[in-house]
Scaffold this motif. Structure first.
Motif, PDB file in Angstrom:
ATOM      1  N   GLY A 193       0.753  -0.972  -0.052  1.00  0.00           N
ATOM      2  CA  GLY A 193       0.082   0.025  -0.076  1.00  0.00           C
ATOM      3  C   GLY A 193       0.747   1.133  -0.079  1.00  0.00           C
ATOM      4  O   GLY A 193       0.273   2.282   0.114  1.00  0.00           O
ATOM      5  N   GLY A 194       2.194   1.071  -0.131  1.00  0.00           N
ATOM      6  CA  GLY A 194       3.074   2.217  -0.213  1.00  0.00           C
ATOM      7  C   GLY A 194       2.951   2.896  -1.557  1.00  0.00           C
ATOM      8  O   GLY A 194       2.570   2.220  -2.557  1.00  0.00           O
ATOM      9  N   GLY A 195       3.726   4.100  -1.567  1.00  0.00           N
ATOM     10  CA  GLY A 195       3.621   4.865  -2.943  1.00  0.00           C
ATOM     11  C   GLY A 195       4.919   6.007  -2.585  1.00  0.00           C
ATOM     12  O   GLY A 195       5.242   6.291  -1.634  1.00  0.00           O
ATOM     13  N   THR A 196       4.984   6.563  -3.712  1.00  0.00           N
ATOM     14  CA  THR A 196       6.246   7.459  -3.596  1.00  0.00           C
ATOM     15  C   THR A 196       6.098   8.644  -2.659  1.00  0.00           C
ATOM     16  O   THR A 196       6.869   9.121  -1.907  1.00  0.00           O
ATOM     17  N   MET A 197       4.700   9.015  -2.801  1.00  0.00           N
ATOM     18  CA  MET A 197       4.386  10.304  -1.973  1.00  0.00           C
ATOM     19  C   MET A 197       3.745   9.772  -0.836  1.00  0.00           C
ATOM     20  O   MET A 197       3.170  10.667   0.154  1.00  0.00           O
ATOM     21  N   PHE A 198       3.423   8.438  -0.447  1.00  0.00           N
ATOM     22  CA  PHE A 198       2.719   8.130   0.854  1.00  0.00           C
ATOM     23  C   PHE A 198       3.613   6.828   1.343  1.00  0.00           C
ATOM     24  O   PHE A 198       3.225   5.782   1.327  1.00  0.00           O
ATOM     25  N   PRO A 199       4.743   7.277   2.064  1.00  0.00           N
ATOM     26  CA  PRO A 199       5.619   6.075   2.820  1.00  0.00           C
ATOM     27  C   PRO A 199       4.819   5.355   4.052  1.00  0.00           C
ATOM     28  O   PRO A 199       5.323   4.417   4.429  1.00  0.00           O
ATOM     29  N   ASN A 200       4.025   5.925   4.333  1.00  0.00           N
ATOM     30  CA  ASN A 200       3.331   5.501   5.648  1.00  0.00           C
ATOM     31  C   ASN A 200       1.896   4.568   5.025  1.00  0.00           C
ATOM     32  O   ASN A 200       1.401   4.159   6.070  1.00  0.00           O
ATOM     33  N   GLY A 201       1.718   4.477   4.021  1.00  0.00           N
ATOM     34  CA  GLY A 201       0.912   3.684   3.177  1.00  0.00           C
ATOM     35  C   GLY A 201      -0.385   4.520   2.661  1.00  0.00           C
ATOM     36  O   GLY A 201      -0.447   5.816   3.177  1.00  0.00           O
ATOM     37  N   ALA A 202      -0.983   4.014   1.681  1.00  0.00           N
ATOM     38  CA  ALA A 202      -2.163   4.803   1.130  1.00  0.00           C
ATOM     39  C   ALA A 202      -3.140   5.149   1.962  1.00  0.00           C
ATOM     40  O   ALA A 202      -3.988   6.094   1.769  1.00  0.00           O
ATOM     41  N   ASP A 203      -3.353   4.126   2.970  1.00  0.00           N
ATOM     42  CA  ASP A 203      -4.727   4.469   3.840  1.00  0.00           C
ATOM     43  C   ASP A 203      -4.058   5.688   4.700  1.00  0.00           C
ATOM     44  O   ASP A 203      -5.111   6.544   4.805  1.00  0.00           O
ATOM     45  N   ALA A 204      -3.093   5.895   5.081  1.00  0.00           N
ATOM     46  CA  ALA A 204      -2.721   7.035   5.972  1.00  0.00           C
ATOM     47  C   ALA A 204      -2.767   8.240   5.289  1.00  0.00           C
ATOM     48  O   ALA A 204      -3.295   9.256   5.442  1.00  0.00           O
ATOM     49  N   TYR A 205      -2.372   8.277   3.842  1.00  0.00           N
ATOM     50  CA  TYR A 205      -2.298   9.322   2.768  1.00  0.00           C
ATOM     51  C   TYR A 205      -3.738   9.727   2.744  1.00  0.00           C
ATOM     52  O   TYR A 205      -4.026  10.863   2.566  1.00  0.00           O
ATOM     53  N   ILE A 206      -4.712   8.682   2.554  1.00  0.00           N
ATOM     54  CA  ILE A 206      -6.118   9.167   2.085  1.00  0.00           C
ATOM     55  C   ILE A 206      -6.688   9.681   3.468  1.00  0.00           C
ATOM     56  O   ILE A 206      -7.509  10.702   3.405  1.00  0.00           O
ATOM     57  N   ASP A 207      -6.476   9.148   4.508  1.00  0.00           N
ATOM     58  CA  ASP A 207      -6.729   9.839   5.760  1.00  0.00           C
ATOM     59  C   ASP A 207      -6.138  11.237   5.769  1.00  0.00           C
ATOM     60  O   ASP A 207      -6.973  12.128   6.294  1.00  0.00           O
ATOM     61  N   ASP A 208      -5.037  11.775   5.353  1.00  0.00           N
ATOM     62  CA  ASP A 208      -4.549  12.921   5.429  1.00  0.00           C
ATOM     63  C   ASP A 208      -5.467  13.854   4.398  1.00  0.00           C
ATOM     64  O   ASP A 208      -5.954  14.993   4.730  1.00  0.00           O
ATOM     65  N   ILE A 209      -5.843  12.993   3.276  1.00  0.00           N
ATOM     66  CA  ILE A 209      -6.657  14.148   2.420  1.00  0.00           C
ATOM     67  C   ILE A 209      -7.996  14.294   2.842  1.00  0.00           C
ATOM     68  O   ILE A 209      -8.846  15.302   2.849  1.00  0.00           O
ATOM     69  N   GLY A 210      -8.501  13.062   3.704  1.00  0.00           N
ATOM     70  CA  GLY A 210      -9.847  13.061   4.427  1.00  0.00           C
ATOM     71  C   GLY A 210      -9.848  14.381   5.504  1.00  0.00           C
ATOM     72  O   GLY A 210     -10.881  14.793   5.969  1.00  0.00           O
ATOM     73  N   LYS A 211      -8.828  14.759   5.737  1.00  0.00           N
ATOM     74  CA  LYS A 211      -8.842  15.992   6.980  1.00  0.00           C
ATOM     75  C   LYS A 211      -9.021  17.175   6.274  1.00  0.00           C
ATOM     76  O   LYS A 211      -9.162  18.505   7.063  1.00  0.00           O
ATOM     77  N   LEU A 212      -8.842  17.353   5.114  1.00  0.00           N
ATOM     78  CA  LEU A 212      -8.930  18.692   4.274  1.00  0.00           C
ATOM     79  C   LEU A 212     -10.130  18.834   3.419  1.00  0.00           C
ATOM     80  O   LEU A 212     -10.423  19.822   3.221  1.00  0.00           O
ATOM     81  N   ILE A 213     -11.019  17.720   2.857  1.00  0.00           N
ATOM     82  CA  ILE A 213     -11.991  17.730   2.357  1.00  0.00           C
ATOM     83  C   ILE A 213     -12.879  16.264   2.787  1.00  0.00           C
ATOM     84  O   ILE A 213     -12.094  15.493   2.993  1.00  0.00           O
ATOM     85  N   ASN A 214     -14.104  16.337   2.586  1.00  0.00           N
ATOM     86  CA  ASN A 214     -14.895  15.331   3.130  1.00  0.00           C
ATOM     87  C   ASN A 214     -15.003  14.188   1.992  1.00  0.00           C
ATOM     88  O   ASN A 214     -15.530  14.281   1.149  1.00  0.00           O
TER      89      ASN A 214
END
Length: 632
Positions: A193-214
């Motif tokens: 679930g990793g990626g170039t810009m989400f070293p902590n995994g896609a789930d954590a990366y999407i959670d970060d997006i979810g803090k900015l938009i619903n």
């Protein structure tokens, strides 16, 4: 004398008629008995043909009686109540078989062939666009699966695992090892679930997006991921009821889209270059680029202009990676501060010219929002200069249509609060609501009543399908589904509660362009001409549904080429349902037999008197031989 009957009294007409009826009845009875006895005594002629399976029962009717004569075969064979269809021998259709292709073609994608692509310009990645073979170059053989091919892991396990034998490429495990995209573990791949810009995994990366938009209220349902890698972003969005169309070019990382599909995640081979993306305008609630390496600010902002076309009013564009947060990353990206600053300045300028509003930039994430309408843009001179609004055009035209450096106009509104083209309900309510494109009369020949009838129709059809193919009724048996002629997406909508997804195809030759309405329902799909190959790898789909496809393409292109393409993109042991006129379906079945499919024609759900029939088929399991050279 009065009251006495004379012995010479003449018989009345009624009495004569009674007498005649008795004689007639006796005569008919005698004749019936005579012919029956004669028929049972007379031996069969020596040149009588042997009865076939469909002629084992013979009924003889002679006015007054009906007699059934059974042959010896009747007593040895169960009665056959199945529907039988056959074509005349002089219909001009030749039965043929299709041999296996060489193992070198096991990952053949006809319109993204690497050798052919080298003939086209490298400028703006034109060589990575669709370039299909000529008719005389089409293969007439069956694409083999690699030796050792296995059915994919079931969802949700497939999100994290894939068999090595199915995609025998280790290049990505080396090239992307640091970025945690994919790992090789014995006989399988693991996707952390990793990626170039989400070293902590896609789930954590999407959670970060979810803090900015619903991302949780259903207002965002459809997304597009440009330069998707192995589509981990799309894979992890699915648990949030958001379905992403992921795409990436077939390039040096040749297996990335193939890995995405093997994981059970929607994806296509594609690139933003000189042609529009094969999606309608106002399709996606959210667009995303995570270090996708697209030069957004170059070529007069043409790539962002195309993202604007496919974004819904009020939709979001999310960018992470260069140049966002370049102040902290420029050394690792091996670029100069000036270069990265100029790139971000260009992007900001293009986004502003599109009337987008930058909502936030936090850490490695930047998010812009498209306006809900163009009322302010048209009245504000600084927005209408660069780029200009496009002249009157079809914003949904997207099959080999050139990208233009002009802003696609949104439908007219009467006030600033109105959503251009019509507001959508949050998911899942939007699925069964009349799409705005339909209710507004934007789709010729498709009304609200037709949409509501289609809802009911597909519930009935899916119920019937499951009685014939019981595996369709087993949740999880099929993951990747394809509807080759989707109309309003009724097939997909009826299966939405299953752990599966459907790629809805609206053929470019269809009478009505309904793909925009399909997206308004919260489903996904693409345009396609079935006279050409699809932009996907072999063995992409577990299940293919084709409603009136062969009627649509009759006299347009070869039936066998469409069937060979279906065979290419269908997994071993995958299933097919084809609905069409019985005469066409008989010919389709002949080709299916030549492809070594197991198939059966059955009656329409409304019974045997309907000319439209259904062909249910299964592609048998077979692979390249064990001694074939494969893997890397």
């Amino acid at each position: 004398m009065a009251g006495q009957r004379s012995p010479y009294h003449t018989p009345t007409a009624t009495q004569l008629l009674r007498k005649d009826n008795v004689l007639l009845t006796c005569t008919v009875f005698f004749l019936c008995s005579f012919f029956y006895l004669f028929g049972t005594w007379q031996p069969h002629a020596t040149n009588t043909p042997t009865p076939t399976a469909t002629s084992l029962r013979t009924t003889t009717t002679v006015n007054c009686a009906s007699t059934t004569v059974s042959t010896a075969a009747d007593s040895q064979k169960d009665l056959d109540f199945t529907t039988h269809h056959s074509a005349t021998k002089d219909d001009g259709f030749t039965v043929k078989t299709y041999p296996p292709c060489s193992v070198n073609f096991s990952e053949y994608t006809p319109c993204q062939d690497q050798k052919r692509s080298l003939k086209f310009p490298r400028d703006r990645l034109i060589y990575r666009e669709r370039h299909c073979p000529e008719k005389n170059e089409l293969l007439k053989c069956r694409i083999p699966a690699p030796y050792g091919y296995k059915n994919p892991f079931k969802w949700p396990a497939s999100r994290d695992l894939a068999w090595y034998a199915n995609v025998p490429h280790k290049d990505l495990t080396v090239e992307k090892a640091v970025q945690n995209w994919i790992r090789f573990e014995g006989d399988r791949f693991r996707f952390p679930g990793g990626g170039t810009m989400f070293p902590n995994g896609a789930d954590a990366y999407i959670d970060d997006i979810g803090k900015l938009i619903n991302l949780t209220d259903g207002s965002i349902r459809t997304a597009i991921d440009t330069g998707c890698g192995v589509a981990s972003w799309g894979a992890y969005l699915l648990s949030r009821n958001i379905i992403a169309m992921s795409f990436a070019p077939r390039d040096t990382h040749e297996a990335q889209v193939q890995f995405a599909l093997e994981r059970g995640v929607p994806a296509l081979i594609g690139v933003i270059a000189s042609k529009r993306l094969p999606y309608p305008s106002r399709a996606f609630d959210m667009a995303h680029c995570s270090r996708c390496l697209i030069p957004w600010g170059q070529y007069d902002g043409v790539y962002l202009i195309e993202v604007d076309r496919v974004l819904r009013p009020g939709g979001y564009w999310i960018l992470s990676g260069p140049p966002i947060n370049w102040e902290n990353h420029w050394r690792g990206w091996e670029r100069t501060e000036e270069d990265l600053n100029d790139e971000q300045t260009q992007i900001e300028k293009v986004a502003k010219s599109l009337c987008w509003k930058k909502l936030v930039q936090k850490g490695d994430l930047a998010i812009w929002q498209k306006p809900f309408n163009h009322l302010n843009c048209k009245t504000n001179p600084k927005f209408t200069q660069n780029p200009p609004f496009c002249p009157v055009q079809n914003p949904d035209s997207a099959w080999y249509t050139d990208i233009e450096t002009c802003l696609t106009q949104l439908p007219e509104v009467s006030n600033n609060e109105e959503v251009a083209g019509g507001a959508l309900a949050n998911w899942p309510k939007r699925l069964d609501m009349v799409p705005p494109r339909v209710s507004s009369g934007s789709i010729e020949g498709v009304t609200s009543d037709i949409f509501l009838e289609d809802l009911i129709l597909w519930k009935k059809r899916i119920s019937y399908y499951k009685t014939v193919n019981n595996q369709l009724g087993q949740p999880g048996r099929y993951r990747n589904l394809l509807d080759m002629n989707a109309f309003l997406g009724g097939f997909a909508a009826s299966l939405v509660d299953d752990p599966s997804w459907v790629m809805n195809i609206v053929p470019v030759e269809a009478k009505a362009d309904t793909l925009g309405a399909i997206y308004e329902r919260g489903l996904i799909g693409t345009y396609q001409s079935w006279c050409e190959a699809m932009s996907t790898y072999p063995r992409t789909y577990d299940f293919i549904h084709a409603d009136s496809v062969f009627t649509l393409y009759n006299d347009r292109c070869e039936m066998e080429d469409i069937m060979l393409e279906m065979d290419r993109i269908l997994r071993p042991e995958g299933s097919v349902i084809i609905r069409d006129d019985v005469d066409l379906l008989v010919k389709v079945k002949r080709i299916a037999d030549g492809l070594n499919w197991e198939s059966q024609i059955v009656d329409h759900e409304d019974g045997p008197l309907v000319r439209e029939k259904l062909l249910f088929a299964v592609k048998l399991y077979w692979t390249a031989p064990a001694d074939s050279d494969q893997g890397s």
